[in-house]
Design a protein around this motif. Structure first.
Motif, PDB file in Angstrom:
ATOM      1  N   CYS A   1       0.526  -1.284  -0.220  1.00 32.30           N
ATOM      2  CA  CYS A   1       0.316  -0.039  -0.410  1.00 32.30           C
ATOM      3  C   CYS A   1       0.847   1.141   0.082  1.00 32.30           C
ATOM      4  O   CYS A   1       1.499   1.429   1.218  1.00 32.30           O
ATOM      5  CB  CYS A   1      -0.660  -0.024   1.189  1.00 32.30           C
ATOM      6  SG  CYS A   1      -1.877   1.236   1.015  1.00 32.30           S
TER       7      CYS A   1
ATOM      8  N   ASP B   1      -3.000   5.000  -0.106  1.00 31.30           N
ATOM      9  CA  ASP B   1      -3.910   4.615  -0.875  1.00 31.30           C
ATOM     10  C   ASP B   1      -4.700   2.950  -1.253  1.00 31.30           C
ATOM     11  O   ASP B   1      -3.892   2.569  -2.265  1.00 31.30           O
ATOM     12  CB  ASP B   1      -3.772   4.801  -2.303  1.00 31.30           C
ATOM     13  CG  ASP B   1      -4.219   5.354  -3.013  1.00 31.30           C
ATOM     14  OD1 ASP B   1      -5.786   5.275  -3.389  1.00 31.30           O
ATOM     15  OD2 ASP B   1      -3.963   5.884  -4.328  1.00 31.30           O
TER      16      ASP B   1
ATOM     17  N   GLU C   1      -7.020   2.029  -2.445  1.00 34.60           N
ATOM     18  CA  GLU C   1      -7.777   1.669  -3.865  1.00 34.60           C
ATOM     19  C   GLU C   1      -6.745   1.429  -4.889  1.00 34.60           C
ATOM     20  O   GLU C   1      -7.111   0.733  -5.525  1.00 34.60           O
ATOM     21  CB  GLU C   1      -9.049   3.677  -4.108  1.00 34.60           C
ATOM     22  CG  GLU C   1      -9.380   2.875  -5.269  1.00 34.60           C
ATOM     23  CD  GLU C   1     -10.413   4.133  -5.289  1.00 34.60           C
ATOM     24  OE1 GLU C   1     -10.087   4.311  -6.767  1.00 34.60           O
ATOM     25  OE2 GLU C   1     -10.910   5.093  -4.848  1.00 34.60           O
ATOM     26  N   MET C   2      -5.630   1.632  -4.627  1.00 31.54           N
ATOM     27  CA  MET C   2      -4.941   1.543  -5.786  1.00 31.54           C
ATOM     28  C   MET C   2      -3.698   0.456  -5.044  1.00 31.54           C
ATOM     29  O   MET C   2      -2.872   0.228  -5.516  1.00 31.54           O
ATOM     30  CB  MET C   2      -3.760   1.916  -6.446  1.00 31.54           C
ATOM     31  CG  MET C   2      -4.935   3.971  -6.763  1.00 31.54           C
ATOM     32  SD  MET C   2      -6.303   2.482  -7.975  1.00 31.54           S
ATOM     33  CE  MET C   2      -4.040   1.893  -9.310  1.00 31.54           C
TER      34      MET C   2
ATOM     35  N   GLY D   1      -2.401  -3.071  -3.755  1.00 30.55           N
ATOM     36  CA  GLY D   1      -2.146  -4.954  -4.205  1.00 30.55           C
ATOM     37  C   GLY D   1      -0.900  -5.863  -3.988  1.00 30.55           C
ATOM     38  O   GLY D   1      -0.409  -5.850  -3.260  1.00 30.55           O
TER      39      GLY D   1
ATOM     40  N   SER E   1       1.979  -7.732  -5.038  1.00 37.06           N
ATOM     41  CA  SER E   1       2.610  -7.528  -5.695  1.00 37.06           C
ATOM     42  C   SER E   1       4.401  -8.300  -5.037  1.00 37.06           C
ATOM     43  O   SER E   1       4.386  -8.919  -4.236  1.00 37.06           O
ATOM     44  CB  SER E   1       3.160  -6.269  -5.873  1.00 37.06           C
ATOM     45  OG  SER E   1       4.262  -6.227  -6.399  1.00 37.06           O
TER      46      SER E   1
END
Length: 100
Positions: A56, A60, A62-63, A65, A67
């Motif tokens: 994160c 944010d 919302e973006m 994820g 990885s």
């Protein structure tokens, strides 16, 4: 990097793809790296440099994820004078499922 994790701590992390059958929300989060509002939550480790986990950037969600990211990359991040990635100490970080 502040509080770089020891080899012993890194060896406790499941290897890449070892938890592939576990849903993302149920993967256990081991070390937690952070810098300001940016967090890297580790669930798997390749044994040398590469991690897999939830990232994160700048708060944010919302973006955010799942990885891959590298330990060497985390070590190289420096902002201004004295700001660098920190690894939360084991005595303060409790291993927990990602869904929390």
């Amino acid at each position: 990097m502040r509080n770089e994790p020891s080899k012993e701590r890194l060896n406790k992390i499941p290897r890449l793809y070892e938890t592939e059958e576990i849903s993302l929300k149920d993967k256990m989060i081991r070390p937690h790296f952070f810098l300001g509002d940016t967090d890297w939550f580790v669930s798997e480790f390749a044994g040398q440099d590469k991690f897999f986990g939830f990232v994160c950037l700048n708060g944010d969600l919302e973006m955010a994820g799942w990885s891959y990211f590298g330990l060497a990359d985390l070590k190289s991040i420096r902002i201004g004078r004295g700001y660098e990635v920190d690894c939360e100490l084991e005595r303060f970080w409790r291993v927990r499922p990602a869904k929390r």
